[in-house]
Design a protein around this motif. Structure first.
Motif, PDB file in Angstrom:
ATOM      1  N   ARG A  10       0.846  -1.185   0.000  1.00 51.66           N
ATOM      2  CA  ARG A  10       0.000   0.000   0.000  1.00 51.66           C
ATOM      3  C   ARG A  10       0.885   1.240   0.000  1.00 51.66           C
ATOM      4  O   ARG A  10       1.956   1.248   0.598  1.00 51.66           O
ATOM      5  N   GLN A  11       0.428   2.245  -0.651  1.00 50.20           N
ATOM      6  CA  GLN A  11       1.166   3.508  -0.618  1.00 50.20           C
ATOM      7  C   GLN A  11       0.934   4.167   0.728  1.00 50.20           C
ATOM      8  O   GLN A  11      -0.189   4.267   1.205  1.00 50.20           O
ATOM      9  N   MET A  12       2.032   4.582   1.335  1.00 52.64           N
ATOM     10  CA  MET A  12       1.909   5.181   2.656  1.00 52.64           C
ATOM     11  C   MET A  12       1.453   6.626   2.528  1.00 52.64           C
ATOM     12  O   MET A  12       1.798   7.327   1.591  1.00 52.64           O
ATOM     13  N   ALA A  13       0.667   7.025   3.513  1.00 51.61           N
ATOM     14  CA  ALA A  13       0.109   8.377   3.474  1.00 51.61           C
ATOM     15  C   ALA A  13       1.006   9.330   4.257  1.00 51.61           C
ATOM     16  O   ALA A  13       1.515   8.981   5.327  1.00 51.61           O
ATOM     17  N   PHE A  14       1.160  10.507   3.741  1.00 53.11           N
ATOM     18  CA  PHE A  14       1.948  11.515   4.444  1.00 53.11           C
ATOM     19  C   PHE A  14       1.278  11.853   5.764  1.00 53.11           C
ATOM     20  O   PHE A  14       0.072  12.051   5.825  1.00 53.11           O
ATOM     21  N   LEU A  25      15.097  18.148   7.653  1.00 54.25           N
ATOM     22  CA  LEU A  25      13.675  18.001   7.384  1.00 54.25           C
ATOM     23  C   LEU A  25      13.272  16.594   7.752  1.00 54.25           C
ATOM     24  O   LEU A  25      13.940  15.638   7.384  1.00 54.25           O
ATOM     25  N   ALA A  26      12.203  16.480   8.485  1.00 58.03           N
ATOM     26  CA  ALA A  26      11.701  15.161   8.832  1.00 58.03           C
ATOM     27  C   ALA A  26      10.264  15.063   8.369  1.00 58.03           C
ATOM     28  O   ALA A  26       9.481  15.968   8.578  1.00 58.03           O
ATOM     29  N   ALA A  27       9.962  13.983   7.683  1.00 55.13           N
ATOM     30  CA  ALA A  27       8.594  13.774   7.221  1.00 55.13           C
ATOM     31  C   ALA A  27       8.210  12.352   7.557  1.00 55.13           C
ATOM     32  O   ALA A  27       8.984  11.429   7.352  1.00 55.13           O
ATOM     33  N   ALA A  28       7.030  12.188   8.076  1.00 53.88           N
ATOM     34  CA  ALA A  28       6.559  10.858   8.464  1.00 53.88           C
ATOM     35  C   ALA A  28       5.465  10.398   7.513  1.00 53.88           C
ATOM     36  O   ALA A  28       4.626  11.186   7.080  1.00 53.88           O
ATOM     37  N   PHE A  29       5.522   9.126   7.193  1.00 57.08           N
ATOM     38  CA  PHE A  29       4.506   8.518   6.336  1.00 57.08           C
ATOM     39  C   PHE A  29       3.953   7.293   7.050  1.00 57.08           C
ATOM     40  O   PHE A  29       4.707   6.513   7.625  1.00 57.08           O
ATOM     41  N   SER A  35      -0.540   0.618   9.809  1.00 54.46           N
ATOM     42  CA  SER A  35      -0.148   1.739  10.656  1.00 54.46           C
ATOM     43  C   SER A  35       1.350   1.826  10.913  1.00 54.46           C
ATOM     44  O   SER A  35       1.789   2.506  11.820  1.00 54.46           O
ATOM     45  N   ARG A  36       2.135   1.125  10.105  1.00 51.46           N
ATOM     46  CA  ARG A  36       3.577   1.259  10.214  1.00 51.46           C
ATOM     47  C   ARG A  36       3.966   2.673   9.761  1.00 51.46           C
ATOM     48  O   ARG A  36       3.414   3.199   8.796  1.00 51.46           O
ATOM     49  N   VAL A  37       4.882   3.263  10.476  1.00 52.69           N
ATOM     50  CA  VAL A  37       5.288   4.631  10.163  1.00 52.69           C
ATOM     51  C   VAL A  37       6.753   4.654   9.761  1.00 52.69           C
ATOM     52  O   VAL A  37       7.588   4.001  10.388  1.00 52.69           O
ATOM     53  N   VAL A  38       7.048   5.331   8.695  1.00 53.20           N
ATOM     54  CA  VAL A  38       8.451   5.572   8.347  1.00 53.20           C
ATOM     55  C   VAL A  38       8.675   7.066   8.364  1.00 53.20           C
ATOM     56  O   VAL A  38       7.763   7.844   8.092  1.00 53.20           O
ATOM     57  N   ALA A  39       9.884   7.442   8.702  1.00 53.53           N
ATOM     58  CA  ALA A  39      10.215   8.860   8.720  1.00 53.53           C
ATOM     59  C   ALA A  39      11.383   9.110   7.786  1.00 53.53           C
ATOM     60  O   ALA A  39      12.311   8.302   7.704  1.00 53.53           O
ATOM     61  N   LEU A  40      11.286  10.200   7.099  1.00 48.56           N
ATOM     62  CA  LEU A  40      12.353  10.607   6.194  1.00 48.56           C
ATOM     63  C   LEU A  40      13.087  11.749   6.859  1.00 48.56           C
ATOM     64  O   LEU A  40      12.480  12.722   7.290  1.00 48.56           O
ATOM     65  N   LEU A  41      14.383  11.577   6.967  1.00 50.48           N
ATOM     66  CA  LEU A  41      15.183  12.641   7.569  1.00 50.48           C
ATOM     67  C   LEU A  41      16.248  13.046   6.567  1.00 50.48           C
ATOM     68  O   LEU A  41      16.968  12.203   6.040  1.00 50.48           O
ATOM     69  N   THR A  42      16.309  14.302   6.286  1.00 49.85           N
ATOM     70  CA  THR A  42      17.306  14.762   5.325  1.00 49.85           C
ATOM     71  C   THR A  42      18.259  15.729   6.000  1.00 49.85           C
ATOM     72  O   THR A  42      17.914  16.372   6.983  1.00 49.85           O
TER      73      THR A  42
END
Ligand SMILES: [Zn+2]
Length: 148
Positions: A10-14, A25-29, A35-42
């Motif tokens: 499934r495509q994760m939702a922002f 910058l941190a963004a969570a999906f 309900s698994r969450v991934v975070a993007l940290l740049t």
């Protein structure tokens, strides 16, 4: 920028985005299914890169415009940048009929000088004194300049 939950396909939702003052910058999906969450940290440099591409994390992604800078340079350039200042009819060049001038005027400004010169050289090489739309058609076919 999208994330896929591999487990659920499934495509994760922002979910959320943080822009701490240090430029990271941190963004969570979140996966809507498990309900698994991934975070993007740049790091700051990556954040700047993403920002400069006009990419909005989690929101609508604008089509990147890599040619924007080049286009800006071209459109501010002189129309006759390739023209060497030769006036039609003056000096050694061929003259342009009214219809040919009108057609030339429809050529995009940043290539007009170059196109004009190609036709002028063509006419000169063949001893043609006046460039008309018919001459332009012939030259275009002979030189393979479709669209000019
Ligand atoms: Zn999932």
């Amino acid at each position: 920028m999208k994330f896929l939950c591999v487990e659920c396909d499934r495509q994760m939702a922002f979910e959320e985005r943080q822009l701490p003052g240090d430029g990271t910058l941190a963004a969570a999906f979140r996966c809507p299914q498990c309900s698994r969450v991934v975070a993007l940290l740049t790091n700051p440099m990556e954040t700047q890169l993403v920002a400069s591409l006009g990419v909005k994390i989690g929101g609508a992604t604008l089509p990147p415009q890599p040619l924007e800078m080049v286009r800006g340079m071209v459109t501010t350039g002189r129309d006759d940048a390739f023209d060497e200042g030769r006036e039609p009819g003056a000096g050694s060049g061929p003259i342009w009929s009214m219809e040919a001038r009108e057609r030339l005027a429809r050529v995009p400004g940043f290539v007009r000088g170059m196109v004009k010169r190609i036709y002028a050289d063509y006419a000169k090489d063949r001893g043609i004194a006046e460039i008309t739309p018919a001459v332009m058609d012939t030259a275009r076919n002979e030189l393979g300049l479709e669209g000019m």
